[in-house]
Design a protein around this motif. Structure first.
Motif, PDB file in Angstrom:
ATOM      1  N   VAL A  68      40.298  61.691   4.247  1.00 40.01           N
ATOM      2  CA  VAL A  68      40.298  63.135   3.997  1.00 40.01           C
ATOM      3  C   VAL A  68      39.277  63.438   2.909  1.00 40.01           C
ATOM      4  CG1 VAL A  68      41.666  65.165   3.367  1.00 40.01           C
ATOM      5  CG2 VAL A  68      42.747  63.261   4.589  1.00 40.01           C
ATOM      6  N   GLU A  69      38.399  64.396   3.187  1.00 47.55           N
ATOM      7  CA  GLU A  69      37.407  64.829   2.215  1.00 47.55           C
ATOM      8  C   GLU A  69      37.704  66.255   1.791  1.00 47.55           C
ATOM      9  OE1 GLU A  69      33.325  62.648   3.321  1.00 47.55           O
ATOM     10  OE2 GLU A  69      34.092  63.995   4.887  1.00 47.55           O
ATOM     11  N   ILE A  70      37.189  66.638   0.621  1.00 50.40           N
ATOM     12  CA  ILE A  70      37.454  67.960   0.065  1.00 50.40           C
ATOM     13  C   ILE A  70      36.152  68.625  -0.363  1.00 50.40           C
ATOM     14  CG2 ILE A  70      37.832  67.070  -2.268  1.00 50.40           C
ATOM     15  CD1 ILE A  70      40.092  69.221  -2.525  1.00 50.40           C
ATOM     16  N   TYR A  71      36.090  69.927  -0.144  1.00 53.87           N
ATOM     17  CA  TYR A  71      35.039  70.776  -0.700  1.00 53.87           C
ATOM     18  C   TYR A  71      35.780  71.844  -1.494  1.00 53.87           C
ATOM     19  CZ  TYR A  71      31.337  74.243  -1.124  1.00 53.87           C
ATOM     20  OH  TYR A  71      30.432  75.153  -1.616  1.00 53.87           O
ATOM     21  N   ARG A  72      35.768  71.719  -2.818  1.00 52.15           N
ATOM     22  CA  ARG A  72      36.523  72.638  -3.679  1.00 52.15           C
ATOM     23  C   ARG A  72      35.813  73.981  -3.781  1.00 52.15           C
ATOM     24  NH1 ARG A  72      40.694  70.035  -5.941  1.00 52.15           N
ATOM     25  NH2 ARG A  72      40.549  67.777  -6.096  1.00 52.15           N
ATOM     26  N   LEU A  73      36.590  75.045  -3.588  1.00 53.04           N
ATOM     27  CA  LEU A  73      36.064  76.396  -3.743  1.00 53.04           C
ATOM     28  C   LEU A  73      36.294  76.897  -5.158  1.00 53.04           C
ATOM     29  CD1 LEU A  73      37.265  77.808  -0.327  1.00 53.04           C
ATOM     30  CD2 LEU A  73      34.992  76.947  -0.920  1.00 53.04           C
ATOM     31  N   TYR A  74      37.474  76.602  -5.709  1.00 49.65           N
ATOM     32  CA  TYR A  74      37.763  76.868  -7.115  1.00 49.65           C
ATOM     33  C   TYR A  74      38.998  76.074  -7.511  1.00 49.65           C
ATOM     34  CZ  TYR A  74      41.332  80.242  -5.527  1.00 49.65           C
ATOM     35  OH  TYR A  74      42.406  80.834  -4.910  1.00 49.65           O
ATOM     36  N   GLY A  75      39.143  75.836  -8.817  1.00 45.67           N
ATOM     37  CA  GLY A  75      40.284  75.098  -9.327  1.00 45.67           C
ATOM     38  C   GLY A  75      40.206  73.622  -8.986  1.00 45.67           C
ATOM     39  N   ASP A  76      41.062  72.847  -9.639  1.00 49.81           N
ATOM     40  CA  ASP A  76      41.087  71.403  -9.388  1.00 49.81           C
ATOM     41  C   ASP A  76      42.463  70.895  -8.994  1.00 49.81           C
ATOM     42  OD1 ASP A  76      42.487  71.504 -11.768  1.00 49.81           O
ATOM     43  OD2 ASP A  76      41.017  70.369 -12.916  1.00 49.81           O
ATOM     44  N   ASN A  77      43.410  71.812  -8.791  1.00 51.59           N
ATOM     45  CA  ASN A  77      44.771  71.505  -8.363  1.00 51.59           C
ATOM     46  C   ASN A  77      45.542  70.662  -9.381  1.00 51.59           C
ATOM     47  OD1 ASN A  77      46.845  72.067  -6.607  1.00 51.59           O
ATOM     48  ND2 ASN A  77      46.383  70.396  -5.216  1.00 51.59           N
ATOM     49  N   THR A  78      45.111  70.694 -10.643  1.00 52.53           N
ATOM     50  CA  THR A  78      45.894  70.043 -11.693  1.00 52.53           C
ATOM     51  C   THR A  78      46.641  71.076 -12.532  1.00 52.53           C
ATOM     52  OG1 THR A  78      44.040  70.013 -13.240  1.00 52.53           O
ATOM     53  CG2 THR A  78      44.351  68.059 -11.846  1.00 52.53           C
ATOM     54  N   SER A  79      46.142  72.305 -12.548  1.00 56.33           N
ATOM     55  CA  SER A  79      46.831  73.410 -13.215  1.00 56.33           C
ATOM     56  C   SER A  79      46.318  74.712 -12.605  1.00 56.33           C
ATOM     57  CB  SER A  79      46.580  73.396 -14.717  1.00 56.33           C
ATOM     58  OG  SER A  79      45.223  73.641 -14.992  1.00 56.33           O
ATOM     59  N   GLY A  80      47.191  75.659 -12.450  1.00 50.10           N
ATOM     60  CA  GLY A  80      46.788  76.945 -11.902  1.00 50.10           C
ATOM     61  C   GLY A  80      46.487  76.885 -10.414  1.00 50.10           C
ATOM     62  N   SER A  81      45.899  77.961  -9.922  1.00 51.88           N
ATOM     63  CA  SER A  81      45.603  78.058  -8.493  1.00 51.88           C
ATOM     64  C   SER A  81      44.326  77.309  -8.152  1.00 51.88           C
ATOM     65  CB  SER A  81      45.496  79.528  -8.089  1.00 51.88           C
ATOM     66  OG  SER A  81      44.436  80.143  -8.788  1.00 51.88           O
ATOM     67  N   ALA A  82      44.192  76.998  -6.869  1.00 54.91           N
ATOM     68  CA  ALA A  82      43.018  76.280  -6.378  1.00 54.91           C
ATOM     69  C   ALA A  82      42.846  76.589  -4.899  1.00 54.91           C
ATOM     70  CB  ALA A  82      43.178  74.775  -6.587  1.00 54.91           C
ATOM     71  N   ALA A  83      41.623  76.449  -4.425  1.00 58.92           N
ATOM     72  CA  ALA A  83      41.323  76.613  -2.999  1.00 58.92           C
ATOM     73  C   ALA A  83      40.269  75.592  -2.613  1.00 58.92           C
ATOM     74  CB  ALA A  83      40.831  78.025  -2.707  1.00 58.92           C
ATOM     75  N   VAL A 143      40.557  72.397   7.444  1.00 62.28           N
ATOM     76  CA  VAL A 143      41.456  73.490   7.074  1.00 62.28           C
ATOM     77  C   VAL A 143      40.982  74.125   5.772  1.00 62.28           C
ATOM     78  CG1 VAL A 143      43.447  72.415   8.209  1.00 62.28           C
ATOM     79  CG2 VAL A 143      43.071  72.027   5.771  1.00 62.28           C
ATOM     80  N   LEU A 144      41.258  75.409   5.657  1.00 63.93           N
ATOM     81  CA  LEU A 144      41.122  76.119   4.388  1.00 63.93           C
ATOM     82  C   LEU A 144      42.504  76.106   3.764  1.00 63.93           C
ATOM     83  CD1 LEU A 144      39.798  78.030   2.295  1.00 63.93           C
ATOM     84  CD2 LEU A 144      40.438  79.924   3.816  1.00 63.93           C
ATOM     85  N   VAL A 145      42.611  75.604   2.544  1.00 63.13           N
ATOM     86  CA  VAL A 145      43.908  75.547   1.871  1.00 63.13           C
ATOM     87  C   VAL A 145      43.802  76.266   0.531  1.00 63.13           C
ATOM     88  CG1 VAL A 145      43.454  73.261   0.877  1.00 63.13           C
ATOM     89  CG2 VAL A 145      45.796  74.045   1.103  1.00 63.13           C
ATOM     90  N   ILE A 146      44.832  77.068   0.229  1.00 60.30           N
ATOM     91  CA  ILE A 146      44.906  77.782  -1.042  1.00 60.30           C
ATOM     92  C   ILE A 146      46.249  77.441  -1.670  1.00 60.30           C
ATOM     93  CG2 ILE A 146      44.905  80.034  -2.185  1.00 60.30           C
ATOM     94  CD1 ILE A 146      43.345  81.051   0.341  1.00 60.30           C
ATOM     95  N   TRP A 147      46.190  76.870  -2.872  1.00 57.63           N
ATOM     96  CA  TRP A 147      47.394  76.487  -3.594  1.00 57.63           C
ATOM     97  C   TRP A 147      47.612  77.467  -4.736  1.00 57.63           C
ATOM     98  CZ3 TRP A 147      43.690  72.392  -2.893  1.00 57.63           C
ATOM     99  CH2 TRP A 147      44.056  71.439  -1.936  1.00 57.63           C
ATOM    100  N   SER A 152      52.932  68.204  -6.091  1.00 62.26           N
ATOM    101  CA  SER A 152      53.478  67.001  -6.700  1.00 62.26           C
ATOM    102  C   SER A 152      53.682  65.964  -5.606  1.00 62.26           C
ATOM    103  CB  SER A 152      54.799  67.348  -7.388  1.00 62.26           C
ATOM    104  OG  SER A 152      55.412  66.181  -7.886  1.00 62.26           O
ATOM    105  N   LEU A 153      52.924  64.850  -5.683  1.00 64.73           N
ATOM    106  CA  LEU A 153      53.057  63.785  -4.685  1.00 64.73           C
ATOM    107  C   LEU A 153      54.356  63.019  -4.898  1.00 64.73           C
ATOM    108  CD1 LEU A 153      49.473  62.290  -4.517  1.00 64.73           C
ATOM    109  CD2 LEU A 153      50.620  63.652  -2.775  1.00 64.73           C
ATOM    110  N   TRP A 154      54.989  62.636  -3.804  1.00 62.35           N
ATOM    111  CA  TRP A 154      56.189  61.804  -3.865  1.00 62.35           C
ATOM    112  C   TRP A 154      55.750  60.377  -4.142  1.00 62.35           C
ATOM    113  CZ3 TRP A 154      60.788  63.064  -0.249  1.00 62.35           C
ATOM    114  CH2 TRP A 154      61.042  64.440  -0.295  1.00 62.35           C
TER     115      TRP A 154
END
Length: 155
Positions: A68-83, A143-147, A152-154
Motif C-alpha cells: 500500500v502506497e500513500i500520497y498525503r494531501l494534508y496531515g500526517d495521521n498522528t494528530s488532528g485531521s488528515a487526507a 481510494v481517497l481517505v479523510i480521517w 489506532s492499529l490493533w
C-alpha cells in the motif's frame, strides 16, 4: 512532507502531467521547497479524480504498508485531521484498526473489502468514531481517505 526543489522548467513539465489547476500554489511550490503544512494555507485543487488510473504514476507515492502506497494531501495521521490517496496493489491489506474519529473513504478505482462487504469504484463509505475494521483489496484499488482523527492499529 517536502516537495523538494524544482525550477520553473520542472514545474511546467510536472504541471503538464498532473491535472492540477494552474494556481499560484502549484507554481510557487515548485520554485522553492514548501512543506505541505504551509500549502494548507492555500487552495489545493486535484482535478479529474475519477480518471486517476490514467495519471496515478505521476504522483510521488510513498510506502505506507506492505503493498500500500500513500500520497498525503494534508496531515500526517498522528494528530488532528488528515487526507490522502491510498494505492493498494492486488492482494494488499491494511491491518485491523480503530477509528478515533470519522473516516471517509471514496473508492476511485478497483475495489476494497472490509467487514461491511466489497466496495467498488464510485462507492463512498463513512466509518464512525470507535468503529474498527481491516481492509483488503484483492484486485488493487485507489481510494481517497479523510480521517477526522488518527487511527489506532490493533496489536
Amino acid at each position: 512532507m517536502d516537495f523538494g526543489l524544482f525550477d520553473e522548467e520542472d514545474a511546467a513539465t510536472l504541471h503538464s502531467f498532473l491535472p492540477l489547476s494552474a494556481s499560484f500554489c502549484l507554481r510557487v511550490s515548485f520554485i522553492r521547497a514548501i512543506p505541505m503544512t504551509e500549502l494548507l494555507n492555500q487552495t489545493f485543487i486535484l482535478k479529474d479524480l475519477p480518471n486517476i488510473a490514467t495519471w496515478q504514476n505521476n504522483l510521488p507515492w510513498q510506502p505506507f504498508r506492505d503493498g500500500v502506497e500513500i500520497y498525503r494531501l494534508y496531515g500526517d495521521n498522528t494528530s488532528g485531521s488528515a487526507a490522502a490517496l491510498l494505492r493498494y496493489e492486488p492482494g494488499a491489506s491494511v491491518p485491523r484498526h480503530t477509528h478515533t474519529g470519522f473516516e471517509h473513504i471514496h473508492v476511485l478505482t478497483g475495489s476494497q473489502t472490509d467487514q461491511n462487504g466489497e466496495h467498488q469504484a464510485g462507492t463512498f463509505v463513512i466509518n464512525p468514531p470507535n468503529s474498527n475494521h481491516s481492509v483488503v483489496s484483492q484486485a488493487g484499488c485507489i481510494v481517497l481517505v479523510i480521517w477526522e482523527k488518527p487511527i489506532s492499529l490493533w496489536s
